[in-house]
Design an enzyme around this catalytic site. Structure first.
Site, PDB file in Angstrom:
ATOM      1  CB  THR A 111      10.895   9.615   1.743  1.00 35.35           C
ATOM      2  OG1 THR A 111      10.561   9.029   0.816  1.00 35.35           O
ATOM      3  CG2 THR A 111      12.404   9.558   3.088  1.00 35.35           C
TER       4      THR A 111
ATOM      5  CG  HIS B 183      11.089  -1.850  -4.130  1.00 33.59           C
ATOM      6  ND1 HIS B 183      10.064  -2.042  -4.762  1.00 33.59           N
ATOM      7  CD2 HIS B 183      12.111  -1.586  -5.358  1.00 33.59           C
ATOM      8  CE1 HIS B 183       9.839  -1.818  -5.928  1.00 33.59           C
ATOM      9  NE2 HIS B 183      10.742  -1.547  -6.417  1.00 33.59           N
TER      10      HIS B 183
ATOM     11  NE  ARG C 234      -3.325   0.760   2.507  1.00 31.94           N
ATOM     12  CZ  ARG C 234      -4.779   1.138   1.589  1.00 31.94           C
ATOM     13  NH1 ARG C 234      -5.245   0.383   0.802  1.00 31.94           N
ATOM     14  NH2 ARG C 234      -4.838   2.851   1.728  1.00 31.94           N
TER      15      ARG C 234
ATOM     16  CG  LEU D 203       6.058   3.803  -4.454  1.00 35.54           C
ATOM     17  CD1 LEU D 203       4.799   3.132  -3.725  1.00 35.54           C
ATOM     18  CD2 LEU D 203       5.217   3.988  -6.182  1.00 35.54           C
ATOM     19  CG  ASP D 204       8.906   1.628  -3.570  1.00 30.51           C
ATOM     20  OD1 ASP D 204       8.725   0.797  -2.275  1.00 30.51           O
ATOM     21  OD2 ASP D 204       8.088   0.844  -4.615  1.00 30.51           O
TER      22      ASP D 204
HETATM   23  C1  GAR Z   1       9.157  -8.642  -1.595  1.00 31.03           C
HETATM   24  O1  GAR Z   1       9.803  -9.348  -2.747  1.00 31.03           O
HETATM   25  C2  GAR Z   1       9.191  -7.652  -1.307  1.00 31.03           C
HETATM   26  O2  GAR Z   1      10.115  -7.138  -1.188  1.00 31.03           O
HETATM   27  C3  GAR Z   1       7.616  -7.120  -2.140  1.00 31.03           C
HETATM   28  O3  GAR Z   1       6.489  -7.615  -2.464  1.00 31.03           O
HETATM   29  C4  GAR Z   1       7.370  -9.135  -1.642  1.00 31.03           C
HETATM   30  C5  GAR Z   1       6.788 -10.006  -0.877  1.00 31.03           C
HETATM   31  O4  GAR Z   1       6.676 -11.189  -0.228  1.00 31.03           O
HETATM   32  N1  GAR Z   1       7.717  -5.663  -1.972  1.00 31.03           N
HETATM   33  C6  GAR Z   1       7.556  -4.608  -2.520  1.00 31.03           C
HETATM   34  O5  GAR Z   1       6.924  -4.973  -3.632  1.00 31.03           O
HETATM   35  C7  GAR Z   1       7.008  -3.355  -2.233  1.00 31.03           C
HETATM   36  N2  GAR Z   1       7.098  -2.219  -2.876  1.00 31.03           N
HETATM   37  P1  GAR Z   1       7.153 -11.668   0.335  1.00 31.03           P
HETATM   38  O6  GAR Z   1       5.863 -11.256   1.178  1.00 31.03           O
HETATM   39  O7  GAR Z   1       7.081 -13.328   1.205  1.00 31.03           O
HETATM   40  O8  GAR Z   1       7.593 -11.118   1.938  1.00 31.03           O
END
Ligand code: GAR
Length: 225
Positions: free
Chosen positions: A146, A114, A96, A149-150
Site C-alpha cells: 500500500t 520485508h 525505493r 512504507l512496509d
Molecule cells: C531482502 O532481505 C529483502 O527482504 C530486503 O532486502 C533484501 C534483498 O536481498 N527488502 C527490504 O528491506 C525491503 N524493505 P536480495 O536482493 O538478496 O533478495
C-alpha cells in the site's frame, strides 16, 4: 505461446541489489503457475540482473538518477512494467519508496518481502533494531503493498528464534534462508488464485479473510510440499 504457458501468471520482479530472492523465485517457478517475464532494477550494478539474464529473463536497468523526481521515475517504471502486461509485480529487495500513484496502479497485484515480522521494524536495519530491542523472535513477511512504507496487509511470515550471540549479520543470513522459502510459495499461491486482497483491505486465503498472517513454519501438513 502454448496453452500451458498462457495459464501461467506473468510476473515482473523489481530489484535493487543481489537478487537472492529473485534467484529463489526463478528456481521455484517450475513448481508453481507463475513465470517471471521481466526483471527491472533501479541500480545499474545490481547483481540480480545477471541472475535474470543467466535464466534467460529480460533484465532492464531503469536508473532513478536519470529522472528529476520520484513521480517522474515512477511513471517511467510503470511504463516499463506495463510493457510486459504482468498479473503481478513482485518487489524483491527493491529499495525505493513508491509514490501513491504508482501503488494505486496495481491494486492487489503488488507484493513485497520485508526482513522483519511486520508491523515490527518497517524500514531499514531491521536485524540490528530487532537485536537492540532484545527480541527473542524475528523473521520476514510478505505483504500486499500500500502507499504506506512496509505497511500493507501481511499475507505470510516466517519466524525464527533470535539466538544468543547473534549479530545483525548472522541473523540476516538465517532470515534470508527463510525469505527464499517464503516468497516463492506466496507468489505461487497468488498465481493459483488462492490469495487476494479483499475490498476491505483484508487478505483472503482460499476465499476466507485471514485474522492473522499465515505462518510458513506452522502450515497444515497438506501444504508442506
Ligand atoms: C531482502 O532481505 C529483502 O527482504 C530486503 O532486502 C533484501 C534483498 O536481498 N527488502 C527490504 O528491506 C525491503 N524493505 P536480495 O536482493 O538478496 O533478495
Amino acid at each position: 505461446m502454448t496453452e500451458a504457458a498462457a495459464a501461467l501468471l506473468p510476473v515482473v520482479v523489481l530489484i535493487s541489489g543481489g537478487g537472492s530472492n529473485l534467484g529463489a523465485l526463478i528456481a521455484e517457478q517450475s513448481r508453481w503457475p507463475y513465470r517471471i517475464v521481466a526483471v527491472i532494477s533501479n541500480q545499474p550494478g545490481a547483481r540480480g540482473l545477471e541472475r535474470a539474464r543467466a535464466a534467460g529473463i529480460p533484465a532492464q536497468v531503469l536508473d532513478h538518477r536519470a529522472y528529476p523526481d520520484r513521480a517522474a521515475y515512477d511513471l517511467a517504471l510503470a511504463a516499463a512494467i506495463d510493457r510486459h502486461d504482468p498479473g503481478l509485480v513482485a518487489l524483491a529487495g527493491f529499495m525505493r519508496i513508491l509514490t501513491p500513484a504508482f501503488v494505486a496502479r496495481y491494486p492487489g497485484r503488488l507484493l513485497n518481502i520485508h526482513p522483519s515480522l511486520l508491523p515490527k521494524y518497517p524500514g531499514l536495519h531491521t536485524h540490528r533494531r530487532a537485536l537492540e530491542a532484545g527480541e527473542r523472535a524475528h523473521g520476514a513477511s510478505v505483504h500486499f503493498v500500500t502507499a504506506q512504507l512496509d505497511g500493507g496487509p501481511v499475507i505470510m511470515q516466517a519466524r525464527l528464534p533470535v539466538l544468543p550471540g547473534d549479530s545483525p549479520e548472522t541473523l540476516a543470513a538465517r532470515v534470508l534462508v527463510q525469505e527464499h522459502r517464503l516468497y516463492p510459495r506466496t507468489v505461487g499461491w497468488f498465481a493459483q488464485g488462492r490469495l487476494r486482497l479483499g475490498g476491505d483491505g483484508q487478505v483472503q486465503f482460499d476465499g476466507v479473510a485471514l485474522g492473522a498472517p499465515l505462518d510458513l513454519n506452522a502450515l497444515p501438513a497438506v501444504e508442506q510440499v
